[in-house]
Design a protein around this motif. Sequence first.
Motif, mmCIF file in Angstrom:
data_model
loop_
_atom_site.group_PDB
_atom_site.id
_atom_site.type_symbol
_atom_site.label_atom_id
_atom_site.label_comp_id
_atom_site.label_asym_id
_atom_site.label_seq_id
_atom_site.Cartn_x
_atom_site.Cartn_y
_atom_site.Cartn_z
ATOM 1 N N ASP A 130 0.827 -1.208 0.000
ATOM 2 C CA ASP A 130 0.000 0.000 0.000
ATOM 3 C C ASP A 130 0.866 1.265 0.000
ATOM 4 O OD1 ASP A 130 -1.598 2.191 0.814
ATOM 5 O OD2 ASP A 130 -1.481 1.543 2.914
ATOM 6 N N GLY A 131 0.892 1.926 -1.158
ATOM 7 C CA GLY A 131 1.594 3.209 -1.270
ATOM 8 C C GLY A 131 0.657 4.281 -1.775
ATOM 9 N N PHE A 133 -1.166 6.738 0.213
ATOM 10 C CA PHE A 133 -0.864 8.010 0.876
ATOM 11 C C PHE A 133 0.025 7.769 2.083
ATOM 12 C CE2 PHE A 133 -5.180 8.285 -0.841
ATOM 13 C CZ PHE A 133 -5.027 9.327 -1.743
ATOM 14 N N ILE A 162 3.221 1.235 3.288
ATOM 15 C CA ILE A 162 4.451 2.029 3.307
ATOM 16 C C ILE A 162 4.202 3.309 4.098
ATOM 17 C CG2 ILE A 162 6.100 3.300 1.875
ATOM 18 C CD1 ILE A 162 5.573 1.307 -0.372
ATOM 19 N N LEU A 164 2.581 4.675 6.421
ATOM 20 C CA LEU A 164 1.366 4.623 7.254
ATOM 21 C C LEU A 164 0.304 3.871 6.475
ATOM 22 C CD1 LEU A 164 0.864 8.404 7.988
ATOM 23 C CD2 LEU A 164 0.981 6.706 9.779
ATOM 24 N N SER A 166 -2.663 3.820 4.444
ATOM 25 C CA SER A 166 -3.225 4.974 3.726
ATOM 26 C C SER A 166 -4.589 5.341 4.278
ATOM 27 C CB SER A 166 -3.326 4.649 2.241
ATOM 28 O OG SER A 166 -2.021 4.418 1.757
HETATM 29 K K K Z 1 0.713 4.159 2.693
#
Ligand code: K
Length: 519
Positions: A130-131, A133, A162, A164, A166
């Motif tokens: 998960d990238g 946000f 990644i 946090l 999102s």
């Molecule tokens: K993230």
Amino acid sequence: MTDLQNREAEISQIVVTAAQMREIEERIFAAGMPVVALMEKVAGLISRRLEAMIPPGKSRVGVLVGPGHNGGDALVVARELHFRGYEVWIYNPFNKLKELTGKHLQYAQSLGIPCYQAVEQLRDCDVLVDGLFGFGLERKLKDKIAVAINELNTWKQPIFSIDLPSGLHTDTGEALGTAIRATHTFCLGLWKLAFLQDRALDYLGNAELIDFDIPIADVEAVLKDVAKFTRITTAKAIANLPLPRRPVTHKYKEGHLLLVCGSHRYAGGAILTALGARASGVGMLSIAVPEYLKPILVSHLPEALVIGCPETETGAIAHLQLPEKTDLSTFDAIAIGPGLTIDATPIVQQVMESKRPLVLDADALNILAQIGTISTLQKRQAPTILTPHEGEFKRLFPNIPDIQQDKVKAVSQAALQSGAIVLLKGARTLIANAHGSLWLNPNSTPALARGGSGDVLTGIMGGLLAQAMKKQIAIEEVVATASWWHSQAGIIAAQERTELGVDAFTLTQYLMQAIVNCH
Ligand SMILES: [K+]
Ligand SMILES: NC(=O)C1=CN([C@@H]2O[C@H](COP(=O)(O)OP(=O)(O)OC[C@H]3O[C@@H](n4cnc5c(N)ncnc54)[C@H](O)[C@@H]3O)[C@@H](O)[C@H]2O)[C@@H](O)CC1
Ligand SMILES: Nc1ncnc2c1ncn2[C@@H]1O[C@H](COP(=O)(O)OP(=O)(O)O)[C@@H](O)[C@H]1O
């Protein structure tokens, strides 16, 4: 310790807000580190961790890409995993990307990595990265992206976030509209405040810090004039235990604690508090209880000096009948509250007037709220520690309205208004002092959500406090150490006995193991 170990110890205590992180990064960029190089370095570290955790060869990895540099990190990870032999699929629903992120997407596509705009396309992936946000998220998530995240949260595969998950607010840990429920989160560079807040716990999964060599000098430059957040670490907590003892000593040199607790209605609280205090190693333990409870306390704690006090009609302590030649100044610290009932109001008033450091819990807090929190504490001439859970906190500080919205702010305000050290209990406990500093307990277990476990904490804290008075340890550090110890014992007990097996009495039996394990 090596320089590397020193760095690890130092970094692991630091907690920052999104604004502070941004400022720290800006210093690094201003000093000459190229943004591109830093992204490459950070994403390289994440890729290596993922390679260690995801079985290669047969795994299909879905990478969720957002518009900012969190998405840029994700794209570098996608590229690296592609070259390491993973099958990688990208989800990117955004038309406008930051420049660097756009370049990485272009390159990923040129390598033949498929890129989809509909999240359903990633349903058959074995794991997700998960990238979407990171700490740049500032608005509530809505529309297509919120729908996509809600859909992803119904899937079963592990999600690695990644920086946090999102959707989480970096400072408060609130889900802004919605948020990814991660299995594992790689927090980048420094611990962000969200990682230490109750409301983020359902989203974080296992949290891991990826240290990408931020110079400590830059962190110090940014944090030097602001309220400091300290993450309580095992190393620091152990260092603040009253160990080792001096070879030549005697019981009164190792602290004398007075516990004031118990009533006919609540007998067990006194025992649990006393067992917590016993585990602290305190040199002398005196326990004031209603006369009726004395034999029960003596049978549980034969080493303690149990003071049977006259009782009210309702079975509360009517007045403190201390032994001859003893008054409240005899003790190095006093802990008062568990099981007292509201009928012990005069006793709390009397103890508040003493010049000894005090821990107030349970009914002592309810009584304090009734007699006036701020006005009573203003008269105190010695340190006071308040240990409320949320309900007690609201009674103590009715003028602090938004405790749920922002616990960090609420507990800081409470400490500032009252001059006391305030420990706000919860899944993740927060401790604030009147100078604006905060200590946050990063690890605990829901096994502790059980009647009586708070009483144990009061005992540990009182015992450590009495010993610290002889040893010049800062009181805030004592409170932090007590909170850490309590949680660690819970964690170890839950590992051995499951989360159902940690009643408060059992908890007291794991206290020694928690520190023996660390020596
Ligand atoms: K993230
Ligand atoms: N600055 C750097 O070079 C470094 C940044 N890193 C990564 O960069 C991240 C921060 O990057 P950014 O500042 O680009 O921020 P993010 O990537 O966290 O997100 C900001 C982007 O999302 C958009 N956005 C914000 N709220 C939105 C909403 N509600 N709906 C739709 N779009 C929204 C913004 O317009 C912006 O384009 C970190 O979390 C980390 O992953 C790391 O690589 C470390 C180094
Ligand atoms: N979900 C949870 N995860 C971790 N710790 C918890 C959780 N719920 C409660 N605790 C801890 O358990 C203790 C409960 O204390 P308290 O509410 O005073 O209970 P009691 O008055 O019955 O002793 C506190 O230290 C609190 O931080």
